[in-house]
Design a protein around this motif. Structure first.
Motif, PDB file in Angstrom:
ATOM      1  N   GLU A  14      59.858  64.831  60.674  1.00  0.00           N
ATOM      2  CA  GLU A  14      59.398  64.329  59.905  1.00  0.00           C
ATOM      3  C   GLU A  14      58.390  65.976  58.923  1.00  0.00           C
ATOM      4  OE1 GLU A  14      59.713  61.881  58.288  1.00  0.00           O
ATOM      5  OE2 GLU A  14      60.200  60.374  59.900  1.00  0.00           O
ATOM      6  N   LEU A  15      57.554  67.009  59.235  1.00  0.00           N
ATOM      7  CA  LEU A  15      57.139  67.706  58.378  1.00  0.00           C
ATOM      8  C   LEU A  15      58.340  68.879  58.140  1.00  0.00           C
ATOM      9  CD1 LEU A  15      54.468  68.255  60.705  1.00  0.00           C
ATOM     10  CD2 LEU A  15      54.470  66.982  58.672  1.00  0.00           C
ATOM     11  N   ARG A  16      59.798  69.207  58.902  1.00  0.00           N
ATOM     12  CA  ARG A  16      60.220  69.606  58.795  1.00  0.00           C
ATOM     13  C   ARG A  16      61.065  69.232  57.144  1.00  0.00           C
ATOM     14  NH1 ARG A  16      62.688  69.689  63.198  1.00  0.00           N
ATOM     15  NH2 ARG A  16      64.084  68.256  62.790  1.00  0.00           N
ATOM     16  N   PRO A  25      61.332  61.257  51.866  1.00  0.00           N
ATOM     17  CA  PRO A  25      60.676  60.477  51.189  1.00  0.00           C
ATOM     18  C   PRO A  25      59.334  60.132  51.711  1.00  0.00           C
ATOM     19  CG  PRO A  25      62.484  60.434  49.988  1.00  0.00           C
ATOM     20  CD  PRO A  25      62.285  61.285  51.597  1.00  0.00           C
ATOM     21  N   GLY A  26      58.150  59.231  51.902  1.00  0.00           N
ATOM     22  CA  GLY A  26      57.408  58.520  53.178  1.00  0.00           C
ATOM     23  C   GLY A  26      56.770  59.792  54.084  1.00  0.00           C
ATOM     24  N   TYR A  27      57.203  60.852  54.335  1.00  0.00           N
ATOM     25  CA  TYR A  27      57.342  61.646  55.095  1.00  0.00           C
ATOM     26  C   TYR A  27      55.697  61.704  56.448  1.00  0.00           C
ATOM     27  CZ  TYR A  27      55.170  65.809  53.508  1.00  0.00           C
ATOM     28  OH  TYR A  27      55.334  67.008  52.922  1.00  0.00           O
TER      29      TYR A  27
END
Length: 282
Positions: free
Chosen positions: A132-134, A138-140
């Motif tokens: 997610e951080l990489r 949207p919405g990460y």
């Protein structure tokens, strides 16, 4: 050695890969909490006087008090994925999630063996946070935070069953005291605030609640107040066109020099540079 951790995202979570040196470097400590996943290779992980062999799939828990360092095998260097996060993130959601990190080092095994039922539960959430951080889809931010809560919830369920009744009672009591104190701080951090006044209001000993707060969150009371003020200032800098001086005083700082110094120490750049990096112009 104490490391100062800054976060690369608007949420206080970092995910990074790291290959330790093949010789034993000086250990370090940091206010943030950390979970490491050995991806490949072999080596050792040191926590104070404790030493664990590291193999692919192994996980390691790091709290905010224990000095630690990893070392790679010269013939098969290890590589880790680390999830590093601020205790305040869990404190605001569900303080009980901090219990697995409230251990006393001499009686705690930091090592979760790869392939064990617990490791199989935790590893997908570790990888999900990193993805997610990489990818920053949207919405990460909320997805990364949700994955962290899932990860820590599973840790809580596991370690809660290993505590004696007395240990559990003492740890829960400390966390509840910290939760009560943190709730008052979040209500009042924009104004003058002192630990003595809040502890008296809660009917707690200043020394007791101060120690519990540091052990649970990794923060001294004054540093936590500054953290909340800086987080509020970041939101205002990124989301409004208010003057920097106005934001500083509105968020609870009593002087501009103090605001600029604490902001740069915490964020790694000046308030103006931060605002510019968020695409906001004066």
């Amino acid at each position: 050695m104490k490391l100062h951790i800054t976060y690369d995202h608007p949420i206080a979570i970092n995910a990074f890969e790291w290959t330790p040196a093949t010789y034993r470097q000086p250990p370090h400590v940091h206010a943030s909490l950390e979970i490491g996943l050995c991806l490949t290779g072999k080596g050792c992980f040191f926590f104070g006087n404790k030493q664990y062999a590291a193999n692919p799939g192994d996980l390691f828990l790091v709290n905010n008090e224990e000095r630690h360092i990893a070392q790679s095998d010269p013939d098969d260097p290890s590589r880790y994925l680390f999830i590093n996060f601020d205790a305040a993130l869990l404190l605001a959601e569900e303080p009980g999630l901090l219990l697995p990190f409230s251990y006393r080092s001499t009686h705690f095994c930091n090592h979760i063996i790869g392939g064990s039922p617990l490791a199989k539960q935790l590893t997908p959430w570790m990888l999900a946070i990193a993805e997610e951080l990489r990818e920053k889809s949207p919405g990460y931010l909320v997805m990364a935070k949700s994955a962290l809560i899932q990860l820590c919830g599973r840790l809580l369920r596991h370690y809660n069953g290993l505590l004696t009744d007395d240990e559990r009672q003492n740890m829960v009591q400390s966390v509840r005291q910290v939760q009560s104190l943190a709730a008052l701080v979040e209500q009042r951090y924009k104004g003058p605030i002192s630990l003595g006044e809040l502890a008296d209001e809660l009917g707690l000993s200043v020394s007791r609640v101060s120690r519990a707060f540091l052990e649970t969150t990794g923060y001294r009371f004054s540093d936590y107040v500054s953290l909340l003020r800086i987080q509020a200032a970041k939101r205002e800098l990124a989301g409004t066109d208010k003057a920097v001086a106005h934001i500083a005083f509105e968020c609870g700082f009593q002087s501009l020099p103090t605001f600029y110094r604490v902001f740069k120490e915490t964020v790694g750049m000046s308030p103006i540079s931060y605002r510019q990096s968020m695409g906001v112009t004066e």
